[in-house]
Design an enzyme around this catalytic site. Structure first.
Site, PDB file in Angstrom:
ATOM      1  N   ASP A  45       0.729  -1.672  -0.284  1.00  0.00           N
ATOM      2  CA  ASP A  45       0.068  -0.053  -0.177  1.00  0.00           C
ATOM      3  C   ASP A  45       1.137   1.425  -0.056  1.00  0.00           C
ATOM      4  O   ASP A  45       1.411   1.691   0.474  1.00  0.00           O
ATOM      5  CB  ASP A  45      -0.698   0.164   1.521  1.00  0.00           C
ATOM      6  CG  ASP A  45      -1.745   1.539   0.933  1.00  0.00           C
ATOM      7  OD1 ASP A  45      -2.776   1.384   0.282  1.00  0.00           O
ATOM      8  OD2 ASP A  45      -1.536   2.302   2.334  1.00  0.00           O
ATOM      9  N   THR A  83      -3.269   5.789  -4.218  1.00  0.00           N
ATOM     10  CA  THR A  83      -1.882   6.875  -4.007  1.00  0.00           C
ATOM     11  C   THR A  83      -0.351   6.185  -4.575  1.00  0.00           C
ATOM     12  O   THR A  83      -0.218   7.280  -4.544  1.00  0.00           O
ATOM     13  CB  THR A  83      -1.531   6.110  -2.423  1.00  0.00           C
ATOM     14  OG1 THR A  83      -1.258   4.664  -2.147  1.00  0.00           O
ATOM     15  CG2 THR A  83      -2.812   6.408  -1.264  1.00  0.00           C
ATOM     16  N   THR A  84      -0.463   4.923  -5.027  1.00  0.00           N
ATOM     17  CA  THR A  84       1.050   4.715  -5.488  1.00  0.00           C
ATOM     18  C   THR A  84       0.916   5.055  -6.748  1.00  0.00           C
ATOM     19  O   THR A  84       1.646   5.971  -7.511  1.00  0.00           O
ATOM     20  CB  THR A  84       1.088   2.881  -5.315  1.00  0.00           C
ATOM     21  OG1 THR A  84       0.976   2.483  -4.247  1.00  0.00           O
ATOM     22  CG2 THR A  84       1.966   2.803  -6.375  1.00  0.00           C
ATOM     23  N   ASP A  90      -8.931   0.187   1.858  1.00  0.00           N
ATOM     24  CA  ASP A  90      -9.245   0.956   0.336  1.00  0.00           C
ATOM     25  C   ASP A  90     -10.472   0.761  -0.480  1.00  0.00           C
ATOM     26  O   ASP A  90     -10.775   0.789  -1.073  1.00  0.00           O
ATOM     27  CB  ASP A  90      -8.146   0.185  -0.136  1.00  0.00           C
ATOM     28  CG  ASP A  90      -6.575   1.218  -0.061  1.00  0.00           C
ATOM     29  OD1 ASP A  90      -6.627   2.488   1.067  1.00  0.00           O
ATOM     30  OD2 ASP A  90      -5.342   0.432   0.305  1.00  0.00           O
TER      31      ASP A  90
END
Length: 520
Positions: free
Chosen positions: A61, A94-95, A387
């Site tokens: 994550d 987010t990545t 998520d």
């Protein structure tokens, strides 16, 4: 000043200017992006993070990785803030946001070396971002976002994340059911009413959806019932014991008879406390303070279930789930102040007991009760579910989803290149660089899946020119270039738009910095 130098900064301050400052910031941003790039996609790798105390976190994550890293460089911290903002706004991507931000900085570095001014880069990036946002909107599916589509969104979010052996489809069904429980008639999703409770032990396949809340609490007395149905619940912010003197009082006892009278008086008062609760018709007591052993035994004899020393957060959760008021006294107890639940059960897991509060009168809350063999498994499973819950909530509220698997990014890059012909000056170079940066995302998906990234990107471009929106789809053990919609690979449009907007903002802010002044 007679030629003498004028010192403005303190002697221990450091200052980096011009190209050196820009290079330093860009290098820091790129390093952050590279740290998480290999985790992108369903075939992404995990990171093992060890803090100064020796605690270990295993995850892919992006937000967790960046938050656990001990980062000092101010420009790098800006990308960490970017990832955290993405997590807070939409819960996933987010990545993607961090990788895109790093690539925008990498392309900006090449432009700076070619003497393109930072202002031109910023203007070109912003123009390209506008085209990207328009493209995302044009790719939104016309289909209504029903449960099947929401399950696809949840599955896409969790694929490749540690799920402890349970199939992603099973988890996706639980996630969609949870969001369905907290969706109002107006279509608003009360995301805060969905809780995730983890318990080490068993297997991930034992994960279940509880229509209520789960408390890490034990019964006050072993003889109390393990299950109560159709129960009246009272939340008490008071000690259940004999009252103590309010002042500094001393008792002088000069005989055994006098001592017995004191003990009898206290016993009578404790019995009165228990009788007051029983007579009020209370079946379950949730107490934030202490419960005397004798009072507990008396209530156990009457079949009343009692929990003590609950935290304020847990008491608030019980109040919300049951509709009960929090009472500061047992005087004048009124049934209107009590909550109601269909069932409260106490289950044993190893040496621990957990309380399951289900079907309350105001039971809007639901809980995903997560099991796993180890602490690392349940922690990663919790992150994956959080998520998935966030993206399903966003998709349900906005009703907008787009193709995943990198297909949207290929379409964005193609649209920006077409639009760049209408952009004048050196801003056109920046817009084209933006398109190249966006294409790094499908390239990374292909690379992490073991495919040749260049061949895959050529194929994706060729198909897109013929009107086919394809992506890098992982189907079981195989990876292929295919239509993501045929495989149910979709993402909320909000995740894409937030990633584009946040990455552009962070990159343009860093590019405009030409002076770093730091005090030691």
């Amino acid at each position: 000043m007679s030629g003498q130098p004028l010192f403005i900064l303190a002697e221990d301050s450091t200052r980096t200017r011009g190209n050196d400052a820009q290079s330093s910031n860009i290098a820091a941003g790129r390093a952050i992006a590279e740290a998480v790039r290999t985790t992108l996609g369903p075939r992404g790798m995990d990171k093992l993070l060890v803090d100064s105390s020796g605690n270990v976190v295993i995850t892919n994550d992006g937000a967790t990785i960046l938050s656990e890293m001990d980062i000092e460089h101010p420009a790098a911290e800006m990308l960490v803030d970017l990832a955290q903002a993405q997590e807070e706004e939409v819960g996933d991507g987010t990545t993607t946001a961090a990788v895109l931000g790093g690539q925008l900085l990498a392309k900006a570095e090449s432009l700076l070396e070619d003497d393109v001014h930072p202002t031109a880069i910023v203007e070109g990036y912003r123009a390209a971002a506008d085209v990207a946002l328009e493209t995302i909107e044009s790719l939104e599916l016309d289909d209504d976002v029903d449960d099947d589509l929401l399950r696809a969104v949840a599955t896409s979010s969790m694929t490749g994340k540690g799920t402890g052996g349970i199939t992603v489809d099973a988890l996706a069904a639980l996630v969609v059911d949870a969001i369905g429980h907290v969706t109002t008639e107006e279509g608003d999703v009360e995301r805060d009413d969905v809780h995730v409770f983890t318990k080490v032990g068993g297997s991930a396949g034992d994960t279940e959806l509880v229509p209520g809340i789960v408390l890490d609490e034990e019964r006050v007395h072993d003889e109390m019932p393990r299950e109560v149905t159709d129960a009246a619940v009272a939340i008490l912010d008071v000690d259940l014991d004999a009252k103590e003197a309010s002042g500094d009082v001393e008792y002088r006892i000069d005989s055994p008879e006098a001592l017995q009278k004191v003990m009898d008086a206290e016993d009578s008062e404790r019995r009165a406390v228990a009788k007051t609760i029983v007579d009020a018709g209370i079946d379950v007591v949730v107490c934030t303070d202490d419960v005397d052993d004798q009072v507990a035994a008396l209530l156990a004899d009457e079949g009343v279930l009692v929990f003590e020393k609950l935290s304020s957060d847990d008491a608030r959760a019980v109040a919300r789930a049951t509709g009960s008021k929090r009472l500061g006294s047992i005087d004048d107890l009124d049934a209107d102040d009590f909550g109601h639940v269909d069932r409260i059960s106490v289950r044993t897991f190893g040496d621990d007991e957990l309380a399951f509060v289900e079907g309350g009168a105001a039971a809007d809350a639901v809980t995903l009760f997560v099991r796993g063999g180890t602490e690392h498994v349940v922690d990663e499973l919790e992150r994956a579910l959080d998520d998935a819950l966030d993206v399903v909530a966003v998709a349900a509220e906005t009703g907008a989803v787009v193709p995943g698997a990198g297909a949207t990014e290929v379409a964005i890059a193609d649209a920006i290149r077409d639009a760049s012909a209408r952009i004048t000056g050196r801003q056109q170079l920046a817009a084209e660089a933006f398109a190249d940066a966006v294409e790094v995302l499908p390239r990374t998906l292909a690379e992490n899946a073991g495919m040749d990234p260049i061949d895959v990107l050529v194929d994706l471009r060729a198909f897109h020119e013929h009107g086919d929106v394809l992506g890098v789809v992982v189907d079981g053990e195989s990876t292929t270039v295919a239509d993501p919609l045929e495989y149910g690979v979709v993402d909320p449009a909000a995740v894409k738009t937030e990633a584009i907007a946040a990455a552009t903002e962070a990159a343009t802010m860093i590019v405009r910095i030409d002076d770093i002044i730091a005090a030691n």
